[in-house]
Scaffold this motif. Sequence first.
Motif, PDB file in Angstrom:
ATOM      1  N   ALA A 211       0.554  -1.031  -0.300  1.00 10.78           N
ATOM      2  CA  ALA A 211      -0.279  -0.305  -0.103  1.00 10.78           C
ATOM      3  C   ALA A 211       0.736   1.439   0.077  1.00 10.78           C
ATOM      4  N   VAL A 212       1.492   1.417   0.693  1.00  6.43           N
ATOM      5  CA  VAL A 212       2.753   2.373   1.042  1.00  6.43           C
ATOM      6  C   VAL A 212       3.741   2.521  -0.085  1.00  6.43           C
ATOM      7  N   LEU A 235      -1.217   6.737   4.823  1.00  2.00           N
ATOM      8  CA  LEU A 235      -0.786   4.966   5.313  1.00  2.00           C
ATOM      9  C   LEU A 235       0.546   4.833   5.727  1.00  2.00           C
ATOM     10  N   HIS A 236       1.821   5.821   5.880  1.00  2.56           N
ATOM     11  CA  HIS A 236       2.374   5.172   6.685  1.00  2.56           C
ATOM     12  C   HIS A 236       2.285   5.585   8.394  1.00  2.56           C
ATOM     13  N   ALA A 237       1.598   6.269   8.554  1.00  2.42           N
ATOM     14  CA  ALA A 237       0.781   6.164  10.040  1.00  2.42           C
ATOM     15  C   ALA A 237       0.088   5.118  10.382  1.00  2.42           C
ATOM     16  N   GLN A 243       7.765   9.365  11.803  1.00  5.13           N
ATOM     17  CA  GLN A 243       7.998   9.835  11.661  1.00  5.13           C
ATOM     18  C   GLN A 243       7.789  10.689   9.549  1.00  5.13           C
ATOM     19  N   GLU A 244       7.841   9.447   8.912  1.00  4.64           N
ATOM     20  CA  GLU A 244       7.392   9.290   7.867  1.00  4.64           C
ATOM     21  C   GLU A 244       6.513   9.790   7.534  1.00  4.64           C
ATOM     22  N   ALA A 245       5.114  10.083   8.076  1.00  6.98           N
ATOM     23  CA  ALA A 245       3.519  10.190   7.717  1.00  6.98           C
ATOM     24  C   ALA A 245       4.023  12.277   8.030  1.00  6.98           C
TER      25      ALA A 245
END
Length: 707
Positions: A211-212, A235-237, A243-245
Amino acid sequence: LQHDAQLVPAWLQKARCLVHLAQWMPAREAFAQTLRLDAANYSAWLEAGHLCRQMGELGQASMAYQRAIAVAPERYEALLGMARVMVQLGEFDAAQRAGTDAMRALVQANDLVPEVQQQRQRQTAHLMAQYWMEAGQPEQALGWLQTALAVPGADADQQAELCLDAALAHWRLGNKEQTHALLTRASGAQALPTLSRLALLSLQHNFAAEAVAVMQKATQLHPREALAWSNLAYLHAESWQLQEAEAALTKALSLGEVPSELSLRAAMAGKRGDAETTLALYRQLAAQEPRPGPMASSAAMASLYSDRLSAAAVAQLHRALFAPLGQGARTRESFVRTPLAGRRLRLGLVTADLHYQHPVNIFMQPILREIDRSRFEVFVYFTGVSQDAQTVQASQRVEHWVQATSLNDLQLAKRIDSDAIDVLVDLSGHTSNNRMGLFASRAAPVQVSYLGYPGSTGVPHMDWLIGDAVVTPPEDDALCTERVARLPGTVFCHAPEEDYPLPAFGPDMATRPLTFGSFNNVTKLTPRTLALWARVLQAVPGSRLLLKAPSFGDAGAVAFYRDRLVALGVAAERLEFRGPVGLPAMMAEYADVDIALDPVPYNGGTTSLQAMWMGVPVLTLHGQHFVSRMGASFMMAAGLPEWVARDDDDCVAIAQRMAAERQALLALKKGLRQRLQSLPAWDVVRHTRAFEAALCSMVQAPPSALS
C-alpha cells in the motif's frame, strides 16, 4: 415559473435543484408537477425513480422506472435503475433481466459513436457488478465484471478499477490468490483516485508495505497533488512509520489545503497513546460538522481513553455531542405493530462487524446460533465493508439477512419499518461504520445498545443499554442517557466456537521468570497505564513484560513504547514486543504469560476474556464507569474478586502477592478454564435466554418508563 407556470423544463430543473439541496419532499412534488404537465417526460420519470430509491420508497421507484421504460423502451438508463431496485428488493431474477435488457439497449443504440457506446456498455456492466456486490452476491458480480472487462477500448485506469472490484469479489469468496493477482494487475494504473483506492484496499487486505509503495508511486506520478502526499501520510501512519507520516503531511501542506490534516494528526496521537491530544482534535473536528457524525463519534470514543476525564465528564460530553441528533425524530407511537400475543418478536440487529477476529463477531456468533427461533424472528442489517467466511456463517444463522452497506439512513429506516421490527439492537455504538443517525431519528419502537460500545452512547432515542451489575450498577444510572437492563453474570459471554488447546502447564511455569502481559491495542497504553505497569515491574524483581499488538509488527512502534517504559525505569531487557499473528497462534501465545495486566481507563474486553480462557488471570482495577469496570466484571463473575484492585497502590500490592505465590498461581492457571466452564457467566445458552428475556421485558415496559 413566475413568468410561465406551465414551463416544463423549469419544473424539471427546480426538481433537480431541490434534490441537490436534499429537500426531498419538495423535489418529489416538483417532479410530480412536471409529470402532470408532461406525462411522457422520460427524464422526469427516471429522476423521480432515483429520488424515490434514495428515500427508501422502492415500490414507488419501481413504478417510476416502469413508466420511464414505457415512454422510451429503447433507452438503457431506466432499465439500469430498475435493476438496482430489484436487487435491493431481493428480486434477483428480475434484476438480472433488467440489467441484460439495459445492455441490449446499448448494443442496439444507433445514435452513439462506437467509443461512447463501448464506454456506456462497460459502465453499465460495472454498475451492475457493484449492485450485486451491495447485495452480497459476489458470484453474480464477477459475471458482470467479466462482461465489463470484455468490452474493448478500456484504458489502464478503467481496467484497474474493474480489477479492484473483481479483487473485492474474490476476497469475499475466499479466493486469496486471485485477490492478490488482481490487486497486482491493478498496480499499472496511473490516475490518482485509482491508485489511492488500490492503496487503501491493499492496506485493508494486510498488504501494508504494498500500500505504501503504491502511494509512493502516486506521489512520483502526481508530485504537485496534495492529496497524493496526504494519502501517503495516512498509510505511513497506519504502518506506524510516524516520522515518515509527518514528513509526507508537511509536504502535502506545502502544496495546498489538506482537509484530513486534523484527523490524521488525531490518529497519530492515538498511536502514541496521547488520548488527550486525540480527544482535543476530534472535538475540534466535531464542532465543524453540520450535524453530529463520524468526528463526533471519534471524539466520544477518544474520551473513553482519557486519563483526565471523570466518568461524569465523559457522560456529559456524550450528551453534548449527540443531543442535536434527536431533533425531528419519529415518535414511538407512530409505529404500528400487531400485538405480540400469538406471534414471534421481530428482532433487528444493526452491525458492520460480523467478520473474523472482530469482538462483536466473537460474542454474537454463539448467540445467533442459540437464539430461540420459536420466539424470535431475527433480521440482521449488515452495514459493514469487511466480509469473510464468518459473515457468511452469520447470514446462515438468521432468517433474514439484509445487505445494508449501501443504504442511507432513510432507506434503511424504511426497510426496518417495512419489516415491522419490534426491537432494534445496535451492535456498533460509536465505532466504525456506525448508524447513530438512524437510531437518533428512531427507526423502531424500542431501540437498544448492546455489546459494540462500552458505555452509554449519549444518543437521543436509544431507549436501553444492556450491561451488568458491575459495569452499570444502579447507583450509576445517571451516567446513562438510556435505561439500563442488567444481565446476570457479565455483559459479555465468552464461548468460543473454535478449539484453542490449553497450554501444557508443567512445573517449569512456577520457576521461570514471572511474565506479565497485555495483548491490547496500543491506543490503550496510556501514560497512566504505562506508569502503573512500570511500578508493577519494579515491585516484582526479575519479572518481565510481554506486550503484543498489531502495531508491534512495526519497528517504530516497538521503539516508541520501549523508550517510554525505559524512561519510567524499566530495563529494556525485561521487555518483549510481539506483532500480529492469526487468532489460533495468538491464543497459543498466552502460554508465555503468567498474569495479564489490564489497561486503564479503557479495560481489555475480548483480550481479557481470551486470556482467562487460556488460563491467564487478569489483574484489573475497579474504575469509575462501564469501560473501566469490564475487567472487574469478568474477574468477579469468575469468582476471583481478589484480582480486582481498588486503586493503583492496591494493584501493585496484589501483583506482589500473586507473583510471590507461584504454586498457587500455577494451580489457578491449570484449573481456570474448567472453573469458567462451570459458571453461569460462561454458559452461552443461559446468557442467550437472559438476553431474550431482557428484550421481551423492554417491549412490555410501559412507554413512560422508557427514555
